[in-house]
Scaffold this motif. Structure first.
Motif, mmCIF file in Angstrom:
data_model
loop_
_atom_site.group_PDB
_atom_site.id
_atom_site.type_symbol
_atom_site.label_atom_id
_atom_site.label_comp_id
_atom_site.label_asym_id
_atom_site.label_seq_id
_atom_site.Cartn_x
_atom_site.Cartn_y
_atom_site.Cartn_z
ATOM 1 N N PHE A 196 39.599 51.452 3.817
ATOM 2 C CA PHE A 196 38.133 51.506 3.769
ATOM 3 C C PHE A 196 37.565 51.731 5.174
ATOM 4 O O PHE A 196 36.623 52.514 5.365
ATOM 5 N N LEU A 197 38.132 51.040 6.165
ATOM 6 C CA LEU A 197 37.633 51.144 7.531
ATOM 7 C C LEU A 197 37.928 52.509 8.155
ATOM 8 O O LEU A 197 37.212 52.967 9.047
ATOM 9 N N LEU A 198 39.007 53.151 7.672
ATOM 10 C CA LEU A 198 39.419 54.434 8.253
ATOM 11 C C LEU A 198 38.831 55.656 7.547
ATOM 12 O O LEU A 198 38.937 56.769 8.056
ATOM 13 N N VAL A 199 38.246 55.433 6.370
ATOM 14 C CA VAL A 199 37.735 56.558 5.587
ATOM 15 C C VAL A 199 36.722 57.378 6.376
ATOM 16 O O VAL A 199 36.764 58.620 6.406
ATOM 17 N N ASP A 200 35.789 56.709 7.046
ATOM 18 C CA ASP A 200 34.754 57.426 7.797
ATOM 19 C C ASP A 200 35.336 58.277 8.917
ATOM 20 O O ASP A 200 34.812 59.343 9.253
ATOM 21 N N SER A 201 36.430 57.818 9.498
ATOM 22 C CA SER A 201 37.024 58.518 10.640
ATOM 23 C C SER A 201 37.774 59.781 10.226
ATOM 24 O O SER A 201 37.824 60.756 10.986
ATOM 25 N N PHE A 202 38.363 59.759 9.050
ATOM 26 C CA PHE A 202 39.238 60.865 8.646
ATOM 27 C C PHE A 202 38.632 61.761 7.567
ATOM 28 O O PHE A 202 39.124 62.868 7.341
ATOM 29 N N ILE A 203 37.603 61.289 6.862
ATOM 30 C CA ILE A 203 36.990 62.087 5.797
ATOM 31 C C ILE A 203 35.484 62.154 6.060
ATOM 32 O O ILE A 203 34.804 61.132 6.107
ATOM 33 N N SER A 204 34.996 63.358 6.226
ATOM 34 C CA SER A 204 33.572 63.533 6.560
ATOM 35 C C SER A 204 32.702 63.763 5.327
ATOM 36 O O SER A 204 31.506 63.480 5.342
ATOM 37 N N THR A 205 33.301 64.287 4.257
ATOM 38 C CA THR A 205 32.530 64.591 3.055
ATOM 39 C C THR A 205 32.276 63.310 2.259
ATOM 40 O O THR A 205 33.208 62.600 1.877
ATOM 41 N N LYS A 206 30.981 63.040 2.004
ATOM 42 C CA LYS A 206 30.597 61.776 1.378
ATOM 43 C C LYS A 206 31.186 61.586 -0.018
ATOM 44 O O LYS A 206 31.638 60.505 -0.373
ATOM 45 N N TRP A 207 31.156 62.644 -0.852
ATOM 46 C CA TRP A 207 31.632 62.463 -2.228
ATOM 47 C C TRP A 207 33.139 62.221 -2.266
ATOM 48 O O TRP A 207 33.637 61.478 -3.135
#
Length: 218
Positions: A21-32
Motif C-alpha cells: 500500500f505504501l509503495l503503490v504511489d511510488s511505482f504506479i501513477s495511474t489512479k485506477w
C-alpha cells in the motif's frame, strides 16, 4: 479468533499488504490501476484471515455421538472395506471442505488415541475415489469406551499441500477439541461400525465439533 497454524502467514501477509500500500504511489501513477491493486491486496488479506479463522463452538460431549471433525459438506455415505487399520467392512462418511470453510480438524469422539500415522502421497482432487488411499493423508483412531474405535482420516487435496496432525498415540482425546488443521481445502473420512445410526444425509452441510454425524444404536 485465528488458529495458531495461521499466525505466521497472517503476519507475513499483513506486513506485505501494508508495505505494498505504501509503495503503490511510488511505482504506479495511474489512479485506477492503484485502486485495483489496493483492492486486490485487501481482498487477499481478507481471504487469508477468513481461511485461518477458528470460531468458538458450542461443544457438548456425548460418548454415544460421533460429531463432525470438520466444517463442510457430506459427500460420501457408503459401506467400504477399510484396509489400513480395521481390515474389515466399515461405514465411511466423508466431509468435503472448500477453501472457504473453517479448516480446523476436531476429534469426532472422546477417548484414547490408539493409532496415528502419516502417509506421504499424491494430491488428487479431494473428491477423487482414490484420494482416500493415494493422497497425502493422516490416519487417527480414537477408542471410546461406549462407542468403540472410530477412525478418521485427513486427506490432502489438489490445493491442500500441508496436513497438520496433533494426535499422537496414547494421547487423551477430548470430543470436539482441536486435533489438527488442513491448509487450503480437502476432506476428512470417518470409518464407523456398520450398525451405526447415521444422522446426516448426502450434500448436508455440517459444522465441526457441533453437528452429530452418527450415534450408537441401542
Amino acid at each position: 479468533m485465528f488458529h495458531k497454524e495461521g499466525h505466521k502467514i497472517i503476519f507475513i501477509t499483513f506486513v506485505f499488504t501494508v508495505a505494498s500500500f505504501l509503495l503503490v504511489d511510488s511505482f504506479i501513477s495511474t489512479k485506477w490501476i492503484q485502486t485495483i491493486v489496493m483492492i486486490t491486496l485487501l481482498a487477499f488479506l481478507i481471504l487469508i484471515l477468513q481461511f485461518f479463522r477458528n470460531p468458538k463452538r458450542n461443544i457438548s460431549s456425548n460418548d454415544k455421538h460421533v460429531v463432525s471433525p470438520v466444517d463442510g459438506k457430506v459427500v460420501v455415505i457408503e459401506e467400504v472395506f477399510e484396509k489400513e487399520y480395521f481390515k474389515e467392512k466399515r461405514l465411511q462418511i466423508s466431509v468435503f471442505m472448500s477453501p472457504l470453510n473453517v479448516h480446523v480438524t476436531r476429534y469426532p469422539v472422546g477417548g484414547n488415541v490408539v493409532f496415528s500415522k502419516y502417509h506421504p502421497g499424491k494430491y488428487l482432487v479431494a473428491w477423487h475415489p482414490k484420494a482416500s488411499e493415494e493422497n497425502e493423508r493422516t490416519t487417527v483412531v480414537v477408542e471410546n469406551e461406549t462407542y468403540g474405535k472410530v477412525l478418521y482420516r485427513q486427506i490432502a487435496g489438489a490445493l491442500a499441500k500441508r496436513i497438520v496432525n496433533y494426535a499422537k498415540q496414547n494421547d487423551k482425546a477430548l470430543q470436539g477439541s482441536d486435533s489438527g488443521f488442513i491448509k487450503f481445502g480437502s476432506r476428512v473420512d470417518l470409518f464407523l461400525p456398520l450398525d451405526t445410526n447415521v444422522k446426516v444425509a448426502l450434500n448436508q452441510k455440517v459444522r465441526g465439533g457441533e453437528s452429530v454425524i452418527a450415534e450408537m444404536n441401542e
